[in-house]
Design a protein around this motif. Sequence first.
Motif, PDB file in Angstrom:
ATOM      1  N   ASP A  17      -9.729  -0.131  -7.099  1.00 13.01           N
ATOM      2  CA  ASP A  17      -8.898   1.047  -6.888  1.00 13.01           C
ATOM      3  C   ASP A  17      -9.559   2.398  -7.015  1.00 13.01           C
ATOM      4  OD1 ASP A  17      -7.049  -0.912  -6.165  1.00 13.01           O
ATOM      5  OD2 ASP A  17      -5.473  -0.282  -7.440  1.00 13.01           O
ATOM      6  N   LYS A  70       1.768   8.803  -5.345  1.00 14.91           N
ATOM      7  CA  LYS A  70       3.046   8.104  -5.220  1.00 14.91           C
ATOM      8  C   LYS A  70       3.201   7.417  -3.816  1.00 14.91           C
ATOM      9  CE  LYS A  70       5.194  11.618  -8.433  1.00 14.91           C
ATOM     10  NZ  LYS A  70       6.275  12.657  -8.424  1.00 14.91           N
ATOM     11  N   PRO A  71       2.747   6.294  -3.702  1.00 15.95           N
ATOM     12  CA  PRO A  71       2.692   5.671  -2.234  1.00 15.95           C
ATOM     13  C   PRO A  71       4.012   5.507  -1.557  1.00 15.95           C
ATOM     14  CG  PRO A  71       2.083   4.182  -4.084  1.00 15.95           C
ATOM     15  CD  PRO A  71       1.999   5.539  -4.723  1.00 15.95           C
ATOM     16  N   ASP A  72       5.117   5.094  -2.384  1.00 17.04           N
ATOM     17  CA  ASP A  72       6.341   4.879  -2.036  1.00 17.04           C
ATOM     18  C   ASP A  72       7.228   6.407  -1.524  1.00 17.04           C
ATOM     19  OD1 ASP A  72       6.254   2.260  -2.241  1.00 17.04           O
ATOM     20  OD2 ASP A  72       7.187   2.440  -4.539  1.00 17.04           O
ATOM     21  N   SER A  74       5.131   8.430   0.308  1.00 16.29           N
ATOM     22  CA  SER A  74       4.143   8.944   1.419  1.00 16.29           C
ATOM     23  C   SER A  74       4.462   8.258   2.762  1.00 16.29           C
ATOM     24  CB  SER A  74       2.794   8.488   0.967  1.00 16.29           C
ATOM     25  OG  SER A  74       2.428   8.990  -0.568  1.00 16.29           O
ATOM     26  N   TYR A  77       2.387   5.711   4.271  1.00 20.95           N
ATOM     27  CA  TYR A  77       2.203   4.214   3.735  1.00 20.95           C
ATOM     28  C   TYR A  77       3.483   3.489   3.999  1.00 20.95           C
ATOM     29  CZ  TYR A  77       3.102   0.156   0.700  1.00 20.95           C
ATOM     30  OH  TYR A  77       3.480  -0.950   0.326  1.00 20.95           O
ATOM     31  N   THR A  78       4.796   4.133   3.844  1.00 23.43           N
ATOM     32  CA  THR A  78       6.040   3.421   4.090  1.00 23.43           C
ATOM     33  C   THR A  78       6.277   3.238   5.416  1.00 23.43           C
ATOM     34  OG1 THR A  78       7.271   5.769   4.173  1.00 23.43           O
ATOM     35  CG2 THR A  78       6.861   4.626   2.068  1.00 23.43           C
ATOM     36  N   ARG A  81       3.957   0.229   6.186  1.00 23.60           N
ATOM     37  CA  ARG A  81       4.666  -0.986   5.543  1.00 23.60           C
ATOM     38  C   ARG A  81       5.532  -1.655   6.317  1.00 23.60           C
ATOM     39  NH1 ARG A  81       7.632   0.693   0.441  1.00 23.60           N
ATOM     40  NH2 ARG A  81       9.077   1.140   2.308  1.00 23.60           N
ATOM     41  N   ASP A  98      -1.817  -2.511   2.368  1.00 21.47           N
ATOM     42  CA  ASP A  98      -1.725  -2.457   0.861  1.00 21.47           C
ATOM     43  C   ASP A  98      -3.171  -1.726   0.568  1.00 21.47           C
ATOM     44  OD1 ASP A  98      -0.979  -3.648  -1.729  1.00 21.47           O
ATOM     45  OD2 ASP A  98      -2.834  -4.415  -1.816  1.00 21.47           O
ATOM     46  N   ARG A 101      -1.814   1.763   0.412  1.00 19.01           N
ATOM     47  CA  ARG A 101      -1.057   1.943  -0.837  1.00 19.01           C
ATOM     48  C   ARG A 101      -1.858   2.087  -2.087  1.00 19.01           C
ATOM     49  NH1 ARG A 101       0.185  -0.596  -5.083  1.00 19.01           N
ATOM     50  NH2 ARG A 101      -1.003  -2.394  -4.445  1.00 19.01           N
ATOM     51  N   ARG A 102      -2.810   1.305  -2.371  1.00 17.52           N
ATOM     52  CA  ARG A 102      -3.633   1.225  -3.328  1.00 17.52           C
ATOM     53  C   ARG A 102      -4.478   2.690  -3.549  1.00 17.52           C
ATOM     54  NH1 ARG A 102      -7.229  -3.209  -2.281  1.00 17.52           N
ATOM     55  NH2 ARG A 102      -8.312  -2.561  -3.961  1.00 17.52           N
ATOM     56  N   ALA A 105      -2.139   5.442  -4.420  1.00 15.20           N
ATOM     57  CA  ALA A 105      -1.728   5.287  -5.997  1.00 15.20           C
ATOM     58  C   ALA A 105      -2.858   5.731  -6.831  1.00 15.20           C
ATOM     59  CB  ALA A 105      -1.280   3.552  -6.147  1.00 15.20           C
TER      60      ALA A 105
END
Length: 872
Positions: A17, A70-72, A74, A77-78, A81, A98, A101-102, A105
């Motif tokens: 990462d 903060k991927p969730d 963003s 990403y969401t 996903r 993923d 996301r990484r 993050a």
Amino acid sequence: MVFIVTFPTLGAGKPSDKSLNFEKDIRPLLKAHCFHCHGEGEKLKGGLDLRLQRLMVKGGDEGPAIVPGKPDQSLVYTLVRDGEMPKGEKKLTTAEADLIRRWIAAGAKTARPEPVELGNGPHFTEEEKSFWLWQPVKRPEVPRLRKSDPIRTPVDAFLLATLKEKKLSFSPEADKLTLIRRVTFDLIGLPPSPEEVDAFLADKSSDAYEKLIDRLLASPHYGERWGRHWLDIAGYADSDGYTDSDPVRNYAYKYRDYVIQSFNDDKPFDQFIREQLAGDEMLAPPYKNLTPDQIAKLTATGFLRNAPDGTSSGGVDQNVARNAVVADTLKIVSTSLLGLTVGCAQCHDHRYDPIPQADYYRLRAIFEPAYDWKNWRAPNARLVSLMTEAERAKAAEIEKEAAVIDKARLAKQEEFINGILETELEKKAEELREPLREAYKTASAKRTPAQVKLLKDHPTVANLSPGSLYLYKQKLADELKKMSDEAATIRAKKPVEEFVMALTEVPGKVPVTYLFSRGDHDQPKQALKPGELTILASYRPTDLPEDDPAVPTTGRRLALAKHLTDGTHPLTARVLVNRVWLNHFGRGIVGTPGDFGYLGERPTHPELLDWLASEFVTQGWSMKKLHKLLMTSTAYRQSSVRDPKKERIDLDNRYLWRMPVRRLQAEEIRDAMLAVSGKLNPKLCGKPVPVMEDEVGQVVVGIDTNDSAGRPSGKFIPLKGEEFRRSLYVQVRRSKPLGMLESFDAPVMEPNCENRNASTVAPQSLMLMNGEFTLEQARFLAARVAQEAGKDAAAQVQRAWHLAFARPASAAEAKQAVEFMAAQTEYFRAHPPAAEPAPKGKPAPPAPDPQALALANFCQALMSANRFLYVD
């Protein structure tokens, strides 16, 4: 030499990462799936630009697209996903989502400070610019290994250095029988004769193998075999395709012959490329009184006329069909010479490679003066006549001489017709003679109803015509026919007017090339000038002249040809040597010969690829020298025997620790059958051998005698040995591929073939078991064996084995074969085949000899065996 591979490859380890950054790991994903809506389109959807990390942080209409750490929170990403983005069926994989996301993050890091602004031109990252393909070709040092290592050429040194790193080694050298069959098929596409095998085995000199290669390179069949490889990528066909009518191209074969002759002459490949791209621009129009060299240059441009072309057919949208010709031609050029899928940038920026849409149209601008879609010339309007002024003058003199006879014949014809008319009128009642005469003399369109009825009532007058003269007086008809034949004999002396399919420009007509929005020709945008790929601009010029004053045409294609063959272009030589490697070793150093880009495979031996590209140019672009360099290597001379221990390290033999086994290509299988049966017609070049559909709808060699409604006429026109010519000369109809070749993966040119398949499917076995061609060649082979070996079964087995496999049968193989033929002979004695019907007025043919039938069965088995179909 160090190659920087900037993009993740299949099977690569999962990056940590902390090492993730936007340019290397994330941008390629977004470019492939998102940039066309969020960065490279005319408008930013949702006001969001994803081309830079800071623009993602800034966000669009719905706020920031990413929140570092903060991927969730963003959206990038969401939405990915949850499958809401990108729109359409093609989504990112779970692993790709993923990865995003990484990266977020870990802080959504970039590799370096981003540019302040992107501007209007293309933006290439350092990762894209440093990709191995775009780097100049540099000649690396040949690895230094131990003197005891089995190294014959620098090729071996590169390969062995990699093999040692993998704890592998070369396999033992193949025996001479294996080598002569391998080399002969590789260079001329035919099996060696038993006599050639015996001569090679008897040659104990240290350079026997090198002399074998030299002999085959000097063979005229070399140009046929290696010309076929080039014709694949050039998309050669003898018909237009595009529509079901599939019109025949009567003069396309001249390009095929040009290719064969060029390979046989070992024409420097840079010259070969220049002539194909711009042979016409090396001459001054109008193209008249041409020398053989000038004809060759014009013929070479047939390379650019190979694409399917529906513009001569009715019922097609001409604008669509014309632009399809241009697009397919660009695909042929780019895959054959650049090793790139440039066509993917026709509608939008290339999603994987750094090829902006504007680059596609810059390349298109090079060809549009010849392929002007708004001032189109249909295929036949592009033909160039080869008749000289002297030949035209001679033809005119001959026509003048024949016209004298025609004039005399017409005068006699009128005299004869009038005489017979008067004779017929004398047979009528006196009051009818003048009305009948007047009705007969009146043009049919001007006759009154009364005259029509009168003639109908007197058919002997009405039916009188030059064509029916023989019904009235045969002697007079014969006299006229004699005069007609005399005129025809004189006209037969006329020089035949031949043509070539060429690509030429119309002087003074230079269209403006526009970028088409979404590839739609009805939505032209900005005008573009001709040029090469912009990604190369950092170290070489990419703009091309719009109108070169030094040549009578625009000179655009000639300029491109010179750029590609200047010896420093990073693509051309690499792509070419990779293709030669592919056709010798079964797999390219780059395993995707038409795509060296991001989605293509990475080179297994990048240093070797560059060394070969450099050596090819240094050696004058000589194809024959390149062949000899590769074929004299230890790598090429290896055995193909598998080794379980080595396969545990390199199952797919990517590093060449043994010679791969390959199946013969479709043409080689058919040609090999013809060769061993003794029926092969070795005639070079010329018009294609025609094809037709047989009674069951399979495409076979033959002249189609069906009527316009497709009904069989029952006629058979013999081909006088032409049916036994090499497969290269069989007409390539896009709509009617020869059944024998199609079954064994001969490509249909739509528009070209970048790399052939070698499938194993049921129709191949059926073709070998029941196909008429196979059965016929088995009978011919049996007759040859019987004549050359006599009636002794053991001798027949050995002769057939030598012919089919280029080696003797072992004692066990010979015993089994003799027993098989004995059993088959007894079977045919007990179960004789149905007798052939007797031809009308002739005695019935003799009953088939059971021993001959058994021998034919055995020969068919040999030609169906893997040992015949594969080269090890």
